[in-house]
Design an enzyme around this catalytic site. Sequence first.
Site, mmCIF file in Angstrom:
data_model
loop_
_atom_site.group_PDB
_atom_site.id
_atom_site.type_symbol
_atom_site.label_atom_id
_atom_site.label_comp_id
_atom_site.label_asym_id
_atom_site.label_seq_id
_atom_site.Cartn_x
_atom_site.Cartn_y
_atom_site.Cartn_z
ATOM 1 N N TRP A 161 2.200 -7.860 1.602
ATOM 2 C CA TRP A 161 2.337 -6.748 2.549
ATOM 3 C C TRP A 161 2.145 -7.246 3.982
ATOM 4 O O TRP A 161 2.942 -6.963 4.883
ATOM 5 C CB TRP A 161 1.313 -5.668 2.200
ATOM 6 N N ASP B 83 3.293 -10.365 -5.003
ATOM 7 C CA ASP B 83 3.562 -8.930 -5.026
ATOM 8 C C ASP B 83 4.103 -8.498 -3.670
ATOM 9 O O ASP B 83 3.515 -8.795 -2.633
ATOM 10 C CB ASP B 83 2.284 -8.150 -5.334
ATOM 11 N N TYR C 287 8.010 -3.158 2.820
ATOM 12 C CA TYR C 287 7.171 -4.029 3.636
ATOM 13 C C TYR C 287 8.048 -4.690 4.693
ATOM 14 O O TYR C 287 8.795 -5.634 4.413
ATOM 15 C CB TYR C 287 6.476 -5.090 2.792
ATOM 16 N N HIS D 257 6.493 2.947 -6.499
ATOM 17 C CA HIS D 257 5.573 2.676 -5.393
ATOM 18 C C HIS D 257 4.797 3.928 -4.997
ATOM 19 O O HIS D 257 5.153 4.630 -4.052
ATOM 20 C CB HIS D 257 6.370 2.131 -4.198
ATOM 21 N N SER E 249 2.678 1.605 -9.440
ATOM 22 C CA SER E 249 1.559 1.461 -8.506
ATOM 23 C C SER E 249 1.017 2.864 -8.296
ATOM 24 O O SER E 249 1.790 3.806 -8.101
ATOM 25 C CB SER E 249 2.044 0.857 -7.186
#
Length: 328
Positions: free
Chosen positions: A21, A51, A56, A122, A153
């Site tokens: 991220w 990940d 992002y 997500h 997630s």
Amino acid sequence: MQTIPFGRTGRTTTRLGFGAWAIGGTWGEVSLEDAKATLHAALDAGMTFIDTADVYGDGRSERIIREVLAERPGERPFVATKAGRRLDPHVAEAYTGTALEGFIDRSLLNLGVERLDLVQLHCPPTPVYSNPEVFAALEAIKAKGKIADYGVSVETVEEARSAIRQPGVVSVQIIYNLFRMKPAEVFFPEAKANNIAIIARVPLASGLLTGKMSKDSQFAADDHRSFNRNGEAFDKGETFSGVPFDVALAAVEELRLLVPEGATMAAFALRWILMEDAVTVVIPGAKSPAQARANAVAADMVPLSQDVMEAAREVYARTIAPHVAHLW
């Protein structure tokens, strides 16, 4: 680094991975050169799990991963990405097979591959986790060969428990750290019983658990630690694990007393997570090669004593749980 099975996928991973991220965006400026050097350092340290997510840096993180891996010979790491947050409005009804396949196609291009190792929903709206049509759509995309596996997630333990009732879900990514212990109490036993891989994210509570912050710490305007403290942009639990900043700083000072001699607080915080055998991989982020190498040290630390583990839990129960346990 220790390598273990990633749930029932047939893949393996190191227990310490790389969260991409920060090299993508909303953590302050990170140059392309620094971002690539940071990921190289993590991989050089032995990490085999990365990940990322399509949002992002609007795909920047995925494209950086593609560039770095193209420069490296040998076996390709396990790369997990995420989809869904590009929906506008971000509502449950928008999670259609057509939308998800479009996001997956874009990630395939960004990462330069023909099949994604793992796609995670997500942090969608809560009803999505119990909607079989969404997971049927993912199954259809998997049948086309575009994804190897899919997971989720989540923000809350109840979302996690709902998601693993879907038979195709192989993994759950959830916040778990010294400031967020509820998953171990409520969800991890169920995950272990179903051979679900657990990805522990936000392991350092957005940097708080490095022990390097103070009441005078400043963050760039484009850093979520500046603009999302109260959930202005996304769930506030993603920023400092949802703990009020002053409360967290006081707890850090108590936890600092438990850090083994010669260890950094960040390595201690990561090793504390790795003591939980239900956790498959923990994914600290980094913005510099030095940070990536410092994170890697946690993989080789000696196990923490039960006295230290219990003392950390006591600090959480007394100072942190009243602020977070009822929310996530």
